[in-house]
Design an enzyme around this catalytic site. Structure first.
Site, short mmCIF file in Angstrom:
data_model
loop_
_atom_site.label_atom_id
_atom_site.label_comp_id
_atom_site.label_asym_id
_atom_site.label_seq_id
_atom_site.Cartn_x
_atom_site.Cartn_y
_atom_site.Cartn_z
N HIS A 2 -23.53 42.02 102.82
CA HIS A 2 -23.83 43.42 102.47
C HIS A 2 -22.79 43.96 101.66
CE1 HIS A 2 -27.19 42.77 105.41
NE2 HIS A 2 -27.90 43.29 104.41
N ASN A 3 -22.62 43.73 100.38
CA ASN A 3 -21.42 44.19 99.66
C ASN A 3 -21.92 44.46 98.38
OD1 ASN A 3 -21.78 41.68 98.70
ND2 ASN A 3 -20.28 40.72 100.20
N ALA A 4 -20.94 44.47 97.36
CA ALA A 4 -21.41 45.08 96.10
C ALA A 4 -22.05 44.02 95.42
CB ALA A 4 -20.02 45.63 95.37
N LEU A 5 -21.55 42.49 95.60
CA LEU A 5 -22.31 41.55 95.11
C LEU A 5 -23.81 41.25 95.11
CD1 LEU A 5 -21.74 38.99 93.21
CD2 LEU A 5 -21.30 37.74 95.48
N HIS A 6 -23.97 41.59 96.48
CA HIS A 6 -25.51 41.64 97.10
C HIS A 6 -26.18 42.72 96.26
CE1 HIS A 6 -29.06 42.18 99.16
NE2 HIS A 6 -28.86 43.30 99.56
N ASP A 44 -34.64 42.93 97.35
CA ASP A 44 -33.70 43.09 98.51
C ASP A 44 -33.90 41.60 99.19
OD1 ASP A 44 -31.79 44.05 100.06
OD2 ASP A 44 -33.17 44.84 101.53
N GLN A 90 -33.14 30.37 108.07
CA GLN A 90 -33.86 30.43 106.59
C GLN A 90 -35.29 30.08 106.76
OE1 GLN A 90 -32.71 31.93 103.81
NE2 GLN A 90 -31.14 32.91 105.12
#
Length: 445
Positions: free
Chosen positions: A189-193, A339, A390
């Site tokens: 959960h960072n800017a790349l996501h 998302d 997954q």
């Protein structure tokens, strides 16, 4: 140049680290040597945009200057900074006037555009020409953009849609919103996501059902929600915040805790930056409310609620894209799809994202174990694997949603997504474990 003070303090604040003095837009003046190579400084600031000082010795002041694209460190001021608000204001105004900082102007905006044009060169520029491809490799773009994938992508999409000119948006203020409110230490959960979600959202906005009916305001909201939907994410889930009696859980009464926080963080940054300050008050309020409605829709605990309504509306043919409320509902569903779209990406991207999110889960489980808490169901590295997580995620969460999305938008992109999802699920189920391994530590260190 306007100095932002008396601004709302956002949650999950942290002490100012040593390197903060060199970051973009930071100005510090102090009479203490502690900030320059001495012991670790005490907490100087609650949040960007705040003006505060060390209450224990009143020797330091940290200011976040709005709209600056350079870092300045000044140790010229000596003496004690008084705690009275009036004295703080006088000190700041005096210091500001001595700097002769430029005001926003037409030439300033043109210079910003020029910097942007100069940056978009070479391979990164070539990649942006293919930003509408579902196979877009956001990891590669992150490297080519020198770690600025979210900012560069957001600027590009806003420019492509003409939103910057249409809504008279200041690029520097837009940068403030999307650049620094994500925590890079989070594996997932960072800017790349956020950049990946924004690129997926763009793909959905290009689908005929949406592109032929959405207004410019709808598009602005959709992209802004995608870019800000996980702002200030702490790297743990709602269950952890509730079980640890975190004040955010109390604040939002254990309901959509993270999503409420992301929304309020986005609103605070919008107000702090003044990005929409030229909008009429009623329009700003409406936009903030609609933005919250989009971000709150990403709460995975409400997945069945949204999915059931989506399925029912499709069965009854009740979705009419000329209706503003229906368009907003579709934007909610599009953001939900964006998302959690990682399992619908090509295998090499799906695999990378899967290891990142599992690393974050397991990190939380390790913390829970150290705190003698019950380890959350997906966070126990001793009883789970990437493949097991997954397979369950695809079967019970992703597949039901994307099947309904394909009913709504029966296009080649939807078929590609379903094809990747089916193939990836097969890979997680049947490929030898040696082909599925690749520790998160080695892959993302």
């Amino acid at each position: 140049m306007e100095v932002c003070y008396q601004l709302p303090v956002l949650p999950l604040d942290r002490p100012v680290p040593k390197h903060v003095l060199g970051r973009r837009g930071a100005i510090c003046f102090t009479s203490s040597q502690v900030l320059f190579g001495g012991p670790a400084p005490r907490q100087l600031s609650k949040r960007r945009g705040a003006i505060s000082y060390d209450s224990s010795d009143q020797t330091a002041l940290f200011i976040r200057m709005l709209g600056m694209c350079f870092g300045v460190v000044c140790a010229a001021r000596r003496g004690t900074v008084r705690s009275e608000a009036a004295q703080l204001g006088r000190s700041v105004r005096s210091f500001q006037s001595n700097l002769h900082l430029p005001h926003y102007s037409k030439h300033h905006t043109q210079a910003t555009h020029h910097m942007l044009d100069q940056k978009y060169i070479g391979q990164a520029k070539c990649m942006l020409q293919k930003v509408g491809s579902w196979n877009f490799d956001i990891f590669l773009f992150e490297r080519l953009s020198n770690g600025n994938s979210l900012v560069d992508l957001t600027f590009h999409l806003f420019s492509e849609y003409g939103l910057i000119k249409l809504f008279r948006l200041d690029l520097l203020k837009l940068r403030l919103i999307v650049q620094e409110a994500y925590h890079s230490e989070n594996p997932y959960h960072n800017a790349l996501h956020a950049a990946d979600v924004t690129q997926a959202m763009y793909c959905y906005l290009q689908e005929p059902q949406l592109s032929e009916s959405l207004t410019s305001c709808d598009i602005l909201l959709g992209l802004l929600a995608a870019a800000t939907h996980d702002l200030d994410h702490p790297g743990v889930n709602q269950t952890f915040l509730i079980n640890t009696n975190h004040y955010l859980a109390s604040l939002y009464q254990n309901t959509s805790v993270l999503e409420n926080h992301h929304w309020k963080s986005a609103v605070s940054l919008l107000r702090e930056s003044g990005l929409l300050s030229h909008f009429p008050s009623e329009d700003r309020q409406c936009l903030e409310t609609r933005l919250g409605s989009l971000i709150l829709a990403t709460d995975i605990s409400r997945q069945n609620e949204y999915l059931s309504e989506f399925r029912t509306r499709l069965d009854r043919a009740e979705l009419h894209m000329n209706n503003s409320q229906d368009r907003h509902f579709i934007l909610q569903m599009a953001l939900k799809c964006a998302d959690i779209c990682n399992p619908c990406r090509p295998w090499h991207l799906c695999k990378l994202w899967s290891h990142k999110v599992t690393e974050e889960f397991f990190n939380q489980g390790d913390i829970e174990r150290r705190l003698n808490l019950d380890v959350s169901i997906l966070c126990d590295r001793n009883s789970n694997s990437v493949a097991k997580i997954q397979i369950g995620f695809i079967s019970f969460v992703v597949e039901p949603l994307f099947v309904e999305w394909a009913r709504f938008s029966d296009t080649p992109v939807s078929h590609v997504m379903l094809g990747h999802m089916t193939s990836n699920k097969f890979n997680w189920t049947h490929l030898p474990q040696k082909d599925l391994r690749g520790t998160t530590q080695s892959t993302f260190s």
